[in-house]
Design a protein around this motif. Structure first.
Motif, PDB file in Angstrom:
ATOM      1  N   MET A  96      41.029  36.966  39.489  1.00  0.00           N
ATOM      2  CA  MET A  96      39.879  36.073  39.362  1.00  0.00           C
ATOM      3  C   MET A  96      40.155  34.972  38.335  1.00  0.00           C
ATOM      4  O   MET A  96      39.821  33.807  38.558  1.00  0.00           O
ATOM      5  N   ASP A  97      40.759  35.326  37.220  1.00  0.00           N
ATOM      6  CA  ASP A  97      41.091  34.342  36.192  1.00  0.00           C
ATOM      7  C   ASP A  97      42.101  33.326  36.714  1.00  0.00           C
ATOM      8  O   ASP A  97      41.966  32.131  36.468  1.00  0.00           O
ATOM      9  N   ALA A  98      43.114  33.783  37.430  1.00  0.00           N
ATOM     10  CA  ALA A  98      44.135  32.882  37.969  1.00  0.00           C
ATOM     11  C   ALA A  98      43.543  31.926  39.005  1.00  0.00           C
ATOM     12  O   ALA A  98      43.846  30.730  38.998  1.00  0.00           O
TER      13      ALA A  98
ATOM     14  N   ARG B 283      42.106  49.996  36.573  1.00  0.00           N
ATOM     15  CA  ARG B 283      42.142  49.510  37.956  1.00  0.00           C
ATOM     16  C   ARG B 283      41.564  48.101  38.076  1.00  0.00           C
ATOM     17  O   ARG B 283      41.937  47.343  38.955  1.00  0.00           O
ATOM     18  N   MET B 284      40.639  47.770  37.191  1.00  0.00           N
ATOM     19  CA  MET B 284      39.988  46.459  37.257  1.00  0.00           C
ATOM     20  C   MET B 284      40.844  45.340  36.673  1.00  0.00           C
ATOM     21  O   MET B 284      40.626  44.171  36.959  1.00  0.00           O
ATOM     22  N   ARG B 285      41.839  45.680  35.860  1.00  0.00           N
ATOM     23  CA  ARG B 285      42.680  44.666  35.220  1.00  0.00           C
ATOM     24  C   ARG B 285      43.322  43.718  36.247  1.00  0.00           C
ATOM     25  O   ARG B 285      43.260  42.500  36.068  1.00  0.00           O
ATOM     26  N   PRO B 286      43.925  44.214  37.350  1.00  0.00           N
ATOM     27  CA  PRO B 286      44.488  43.278  38.338  1.00  0.00           C
ATOM     28  C   PRO B 286      43.420  42.388  38.981  1.00  0.00           C
ATOM     29  O   PRO B 286      43.667  41.219  39.273  1.00  0.00           O
ATOM     30  N   LEU B 287      42.226  42.912  39.165  1.00  0.00           N
ATOM     31  CA  LEU B 287      41.143  42.121  39.748  1.00  0.00           C
ATOM     32  C   LEU B 287      40.720  41.005  38.792  1.00  0.00           C
ATOM     33  O   LEU B 287      40.543  39.858  39.204  1.00  0.00           O
ATOM     34  N   VAL B 288      40.601  41.329  37.513  1.00  0.00           N
ATOM     35  CA  VAL B 288      40.252  40.325  36.507  1.00  0.00           C
ATOM     36  C   VAL B 288      41.349  39.268  36.427  1.00  0.00           C
ATOM     37  O   VAL B 288      41.074  38.065  36.340  1.00  0.00           O
ATOM     38  N   THR B 289      42.596  39.703  36.492  1.00  0.00           N
ATOM     39  CA  THR B 289      43.723  38.767  36.477  1.00  0.00           C
ATOM     40  C   THR B 289      43.646  37.813  37.658  1.00  0.00           C
ATOM     41  O   THR B 289      43.794  36.596  37.498  1.00  0.00           O
TER      42      THR B 289
ATOM     43  N   CYS C 176      50.152  35.765  27.893  1.00  0.00           N
ATOM     44  CA  CYS C 176      51.284  35.276  28.691  1.00  0.00           C
ATOM     45  C   CYS C 176      50.790  34.356  29.805  1.00  0.00           C
ATOM     46  O   CYS C 176      51.343  33.283  30.032  1.00  0.00           O
ATOM     47  N   ARG C 177      49.743  34.784  30.485  1.00  0.00           N
ATOM     48  CA  ARG C 177      49.183  33.999  31.592  1.00  0.00           C
ATOM     49  C   ARG C 177      48.714  32.631  31.105  1.00  0.00           C
ATOM     50  O   ARG C 177      48.992  31.608  31.721  1.00  0.00           O
ATOM     51  N   ARG C 178      48.020  32.601  29.969  1.00  0.00           N
ATOM     52  CA  ARG C 178      47.509  31.336  29.418  1.00  0.00           C
ATOM     53  C   ARG C 178      48.645  30.390  29.028  1.00  0.00           C
ATOM     54  O   ARG C 178      48.603  29.193  29.302  1.00  0.00           O
TER      55      ARG C 178
END
Length: 117
Positions: free
Chosen positions: A109-111, A101-107, A43-45
């Motif tokens: 960083m990617d954004a 918990r790391m999923r929002p952090l990865v999101t 979705c983000r991509r």
């Protein structure tokens, strides 16, 4: 609930979701930019790609973002990209919980990486 009858698919109790309506292209582009912080990578991509293409019809994407940053409060990007990091717990749990918990952090960083490109 889906029922197959005579090679036809019939859905019972199907809930129709209302369509998201936007007043104009500028409102849609703004919503797309907010969706570039979505946790689902696909979705983000798609939102990032579509934002870049449609924002080009309004102005240069980097100019649009810069203008929005000047018009909004200081935490505008943080609210979009880091909304779920505010209540990030400090205690350690099992590995599955830590990965979740790391999923929002990865999101985030990617954004930010996409934004800086």
């Amino acid at each position: 609930r889906t029922i197959l009858k005579d090679n036809r698919v019939s859905t019972k109790n199907h809930v129709k979701h209302p369509r998201r309506l936007h007043q104009n292209l500028a409102c849609f582009v703004e919503w797309l930019f907010e969706m570039t912080g979505a946790h689902e990578k696909t979705c983000r991509r798609y939102c990032q790609t579509l934002f870049s293409k449609l924002c080009g019809l309004l102005s240069v994407p980097k100019t649009w973002i810069r203008t929005e940053m000047l018009d909004r409060d200081d935490g505008w990007l943080v609210k979009i990209f880091e909304a779920d990091l505010a209540d990030f717990p400090t205690t350690m749990c099992n590995i599955d919980v830590e990965l979740a918990r790391m999923r929002p952090l990865v999101t985030a960083m990617d954004a930010y990486e996409w934004l800086l490109r």
